[in-house]
Structures are given as structure tokens and as C-alpha cells.
Design an enzyme around this catalytic site. Structure first.
Site, mmCIF file in Angstrom:
data_model
loop_
_atom_site.group_PDB
_atom_site.id
_atom_site.type_symbol
_atom_site.label_atom_id
_atom_site.label_comp_id
_atom_site.label_asym_id
_atom_site.label_seq_id
_atom_site.Cartn_x
_atom_site.Cartn_y
_atom_site.Cartn_z
ATOM 1 N N ASP A 68 36.889 41.086 46.205
ATOM 2 C CA ASP A 68 38.123 41.474 45.353
ATOM 3 C C ASP A 68 38.577 42.800 45.576
ATOM 4 O OD1 ASP A 68 41.055 41.848 44.579
ATOM 5 O OD2 ASP A 68 41.026 41.059 42.504
ATOM 6 N N HIS B 12 46.501 34.028 44.665
ATOM 7 C CA HIS B 12 46.269 34.672 43.671
ATOM 8 C C HIS B 12 47.207 33.384 42.437
ATOM 9 C CE1 HIS B 12 45.681 38.848 45.366
ATOM 10 N NE2 HIS B 12 44.917 38.141 45.207
ATOM 11 N N HIS C 93 50.658 35.561 47.932
ATOM 12 C CA HIS C 93 50.478 36.645 47.062
ATOM 13 C C HIS C 93 50.285 35.967 45.544
ATOM 14 C CE1 HIS C 93 50.475 39.647 44.085
ATOM 15 N NE2 HIS C 93 49.398 40.680 45.416
ATOM 16 N N ARG D 147 47.095 48.777 39.147
ATOM 17 C CA ARG D 147 47.810 48.446 40.424
ATOM 18 C C ARG D 147 48.688 49.582 40.322
ATOM 19 N NH1 ARG D 147 52.593 44.188 40.416
ATOM 20 N NH2 ARG D 147 53.726 45.832 38.621
ATOM 21 N N TYR E 299 48.435 42.540 52.698
ATOM 22 C CA TYR E 299 49.893 41.673 52.156
ATOM 23 C C TYR E 299 50.460 43.527 52.513
ATOM 24 C CZ TYR E 299 48.227 43.985 47.944
ATOM 25 O OH TYR E 299 47.411 44.740 47.122
ATOM 26 N N HIS F 208 41.172 33.939 41.481
ATOM 27 C CA HIS F 208 40.658 34.233 40.348
ATOM 28 C C HIS F 208 40.960 32.950 39.291
ATOM 29 C CE1 HIS F 208 40.758 38.441 41.584
ATOM 30 N NE2 HIS F 208 41.640 38.065 41.680
ATOM 31 N N GLU G 254 46.010 35.479 37.070
ATOM 32 C CA GLU G 254 45.319 36.039 36.832
ATOM 33 C C GLU G 254 45.678 36.871 35.863
ATOM 34 O OE1 GLU G 254 43.256 39.999 39.126
ATOM 35 O OE2 GLU G 254 44.871 39.054 39.548
ATOM 36 N N HIS H 215 37.459 36.784 49.231
ATOM 37 C CA HIS H 215 38.404 37.538 49.116
ATOM 38 C C HIS H 215 38.437 38.715 48.813
ATOM 39 C CE1 HIS H 215 42.562 37.687 46.899
ATOM 40 N NE2 HIS H 215 42.187 38.165 45.876
ATOM 41 N N HIS I 294 40.286 43.028 49.921
ATOM 42 C CA HIS I 294 41.277 43.642 49.535
ATOM 43 C C HIS I 294 40.695 45.287 50.295
ATOM 44 C CE1 HIS I 294 44.459 41.205 47.556
ATOM 45 N NE2 HIS I 294 43.780 41.296 46.229
ATOM 46 N N ARG J 218 54.781 35.458 41.503
ATOM 47 C CA ARG J 218 55.497 36.515 40.589
ATOM 48 C C ARG J 218 55.730 36.865 42.112
ATOM 49 N NH1 ARG J 218 50.444 37.984 38.928
ATOM 50 N NH2 ARG J 218 50.906 40.379 40.762
#
Length: 448
Positions: free
Chosen positions: A320, A232, A205, A78, A117, A269, A235, A55, A57, A208
Site C-alpha cells: 500500500d 478500497h 477508488h 492524506r 489514480y 483493507h 478502511e 496493492h 501506490h 466515497r
């Protein structure tokens, strides 16, 4: 042909092992060879199957250090992440990802699952090549010498609003969205791996970001291609609360009801689960990717990894957000976090943790032919030094324990992918100055 001073094979440390390779695969493994045969490249230390970062990003690597100022939560972190995402172009993302993947190779990682993404230009306008960002990532991995599974991610909504639709994407998230799962599927189907080092999978993703009515489209896309599917999951408690309010069920139950769970699926997660969630994941054979260094960095919490393993979920590991890139630390942290949570020791053996970092991770990202040192497997392996200030002292028969509980990424001496040295004696062969490449890529991105 390689001669490993020590090799981790079948859960034991074997001294003097010859690993013969041809065509990118292991053709023979011979143990009990006390010295390097003529023509064999010596690998001093403990050689293990290539580590799998299940995993990643890649662009989060630019956040290292900058997000350690002040306090906050996942949600404030975020916002900083979005500011980095806003500035990337296909060209700058290629430069950054090439350096990040080279850092992974230095850490013994031979394959990465890139949870991708960041698809479109700022504002959501597609590039002339709608997959320009994904193609940049796959090309970057190729230049860095590692395998990649591009987990192209469906991201449609800013949050849960109702059973059938989610909130509109905000201005930062417009780059992530395709409008619908059908549009995502059409774009993802056009991805073309640039070589044998790259494969394509799918990702949701989160519940949500993908409305319930769209989940099946993504799951079907992956199923039709026998491709890995990642998501995900739970989390944050806020995700669980919103899902319960809108759907009357947990995110895990929602995914199960829409055909998402199963052996090809990896839940990332899985931090805040009910006992019923654990049973659903384990009973369906769904894999779980733990990312302990990120989960502690973001104050997410400690997931029920041991309970998931007992329920039947194979566990793998990822870095991650790249607070650090060190799969040995991820393996160690999974055990040590569980010790803190339970105040008991010994939930996994060193060999079990290494399997999570190698064989189980490779399978989770769609490289099941990697992950073991045996004939017919991909010739992907890494060597951990046993003579550094961190690893010197224990007897070689405890090499697995030394690697997992004492070594770091800095102790990786060699990385071999497809039978070819990518890292030799701690130096990356195609990116000779990885720190400079990282600094330049991050600084150029910040200047935009």
C-alpha cells in the site's frame, strides 16, 4: 536451469530441486537432486514462488519518514500525501516508480498491482497522452524487471453527498478525476501495455469517490475484459458512517447491490466490517487484500482477516503506502495482528501465509499462471537466505516458518522473473544502486 538448495513446493520444503525454464515458463521441476547439475545456476536458501504485491501506490514511497512526525489520523496523513501527488510529472513519476519497483524486486516481489489514480496534470488538464502517467508506470516496471497490473482507478468525487452524486473534487483531487465513469472507461480502454510484463485492470477508488450510479459502469468495464477489479473498502469508520447516512446500507452491501463483488474483485483493507459484510464478501468469493504495515501505520485498525478466510474470501497482501516494502513482514503481520486482537496464536500456518503472499496475490492481480513452482507456470521465483543473523539456526525443514516469521526483505538473495535473474546475490541487475535511485527521485520530486 536453476538448482534450488531448498524449494517450497506444495506446502513442503524439498531439498535439492532443479527448476528448468524456457520461454519465460517453468518446463520441469525435479526434486531430490543433491547437487547442482552441470550448467545449473545454484540458488542457496529457500526458493519460493514470486511474491505478489497486490496493492501499491508507488508515489506514496516518497512519504516514508516524512509522515512520522507528530500525530494525527488517516485524514491528516492524506493531506501530506496530496502535497507529494501535486508535484509529480510523467517523467518524475517514471523515475520514482522505477526505483520503487526495483526495491520491490530486491524484496522478492515479481508482480505488483498498482492502484493508479494520478491520471492528469495539476488542475485536472489531461496530458497530450491522456494515459501518460499510466504508461510511465508500466514502463518503469519493465525497466525494474517486475510484472505489473495497472489497476486504472475511477475517482470522481470528494465524498458522499446523495444517492446519485458526490462532492466536487478539491484542488488536489482534480488530477484524479475524469468527470464520469463513462469518460474514465473511454480513457482506460486506450491504455496500451508496452510489453508482456504489463496488464491492465480496473479499480473503484472507494464508495466515497465513485457515486453509486457510476459503480456499474466500472464493474461492467472489468467484466467485459475479464480483468481484475479492485476497490478500497471500509478502511475508515467515517466511510461506513457516510454510506449509511446517504444510502442506508454499508459500503459492502452497496457494492453487492451494484454488481461489484465476485471472484474477479479484490476488496482492499476491509477493516471495519459487520458480520453481514463478511458473509457477503466470503459468499461471493470476493478476494480481500490486507495491508497490515499500512493499516497499523495509519492507525486504521485490524481487519477481520480470519473471519473473512473462514467465510470464503481468499486473502492476499499488499504494501500500500510503502511504510515498508516487505511482503514477508505483511504475511507475518497478518498473523501477529490477529494474535493481538484475539490473544490466541496460530490462525494461519506459515504455508497458508506464503500462499497469500504468492499464489493468491498473483491471482488477485490477474497473473493466475504464476504463484507455484510447477511445470507450465511462469518462471517467477525468489530465494530467501537461510544463513543470515535472522534466519540461521532452524532446520531447513522449517524453512517456510523461518521465512515467514523471522526473515525480512533484506534476506532475499535472488529474484527471477520470466526465467531471468532480476536480482542476483542481493544486487539488482538493471538498477545497481537502488538506494541512490530512490533518494534522487524523491529529492527531485520534493524540489519541484
Amino acid at each position: 536451469m536453476y538448482w534450488a538448495e531448498y524449494a517450497w513446493i506444495g506446502g513442503t520444503v524439498e531439498p535439492g530441486t532443479v527448476i528448468e525454464t524456457a520461454g519465460g515458463r517453468i518446463t520441469a521441476v525435479r526434486t531430490g537432486v543433491p547437487a547442482p547439475p552441470p550448467g545449473a545456476e545454484p540458488l542457496r536458501g529457500l526458493t519460493v514462488p514470486g511474491l505478489a504485491n497486490a496493492h501499491s501506490h508507488a508515489f506514496h514511497r516518497a512519504l516514508r519518514g516524512t509522515v512520522q512526525i507528530g500525530s494525527g489520523t488517516f485524514w491528516t496523513w492524506r493531506q501530506v500525501m496530496y502535497s507529494v501527488a501535486d508535484r509529480l510529472t510523467p517523467e518524475s513519476y517514471f523515475a520514482l516508480a522505477r526505483a520503487v519497483y526495483a526495491e520491490m524486486a530486491l524484496a522478492g516481489i515479481t508482480a505488483v498491482g498498482e492502484f493508479h489514480y494520478l491520471h492528469h496534470a495539476p488542475g485536472g488538464t489531461p496530458y497530450e497522452d491522456p494515459n501518460a502517467m499510466g504508461h510511465a508506470l508500466m514502463a518503469a516496471a519493465g525497466e525494474a524487471g517486475v510484472r505489473i497490473t495497472l489497476l486504472d482507478t475511477c475517482y470522481l468525487a470528494s465524498g458522499l453527498l446523495s444517492a446519485r452524486r458526490g462532492g466536487a473534487l478539491d484542488r488536489h483531487q482534480l488530477r484524479f478525476g475524469d468527470g464520469s465513469a463513462a469518460a474514465w472507461a473511454e480513457r482506460a480502454a486506450a491504455l496500451r501495455p508496452p510489453g508482456d510484463h504489463a496488464r491492465v485492470g480496473a479499480a473503484i477508488h472507494s464508495v466515497r469517490a465513485v457515486p453509486a450510479a457510476e459503480l456499474g459502469t466500472v464493474a461492467d468495464w472489468a467484466r467485459e475484459r475479464d480483468a481484475p477489479l479492485h476497490v478500497h473498502l471500509s478502511e475508515q469508520p467515517a466511510e461506513n458512517d457516510a454510506c449509511l447516512a446517504v444510502h442506508g446500507r454499508t459500503p459492502t452491501r452497496l457494492l453487492a447491490d451494484h454488481g461489484v463483488l465476485g471472484p474477479r474483485t479484490t476488496a482492499v483493507h476491509a477493516t471495519h466490517l459487520t458480520d453481514a459484510d463478511v458473509a457477503l464478501l466470503g459468499g461471493s468469493g470476493t478476494r480481500v487484500c490486507m495491508c497490515p504495515t499500512t493499516e497499523r501505520d495509519l492507525a486504521d485498525g485490524i481487519g477481520p482477516a480470519a473471519a473473512l478466510m473462514r467465510a470464503g474470501s481468499p486473502l492476499c497482501l499488499g504494501s500500500d503506502s510503502h511504510a515498508v516494502i516487505d511482503l514477508l513482514e505483511e504475511a507475518r503481520a497478518m498473523e501477529l495482528d490477529e494474535r493481538l486482537r484475539t490473544r490466541a496464536r496460530g490462525h494461519w500456518t506459515a504455508s497458508q501465509l506464503l500462499r497469500s503472499a504468492t499464489e493468491f496475490g498473483q491471482a488477485a492481480i490477474g497473473w493466475p499462471e504464476a504463484g507455484r513452482l510447477e511445470a507450465g507456470r511462469l518462471a517467477d521465483f525468489a530465494t530467501v537466505a537461510l544463513d543470515t543473523v535472522r534466519t540461521a539456526g532452524p532446520p531447513p525443514r522449517l524453512g517456510a516458518e523461518t521465512a515467514v516469521f523471522a526473515a525480512t526483505a533484506a534476506d532475499v538473495r535472488h529474484t527471477v522473473v520470466g526465467g531471468r535473474h532480476v536480482v542476483r546475490d542481493g544486487v539488482h541487475r538493471s538498477v545497481p544502486d537502488v538506494p541512490a535511485a530512490l533518494a534522487e527521485a524523491i529529492q527531485q520530486g520534493a524540489a519541484r
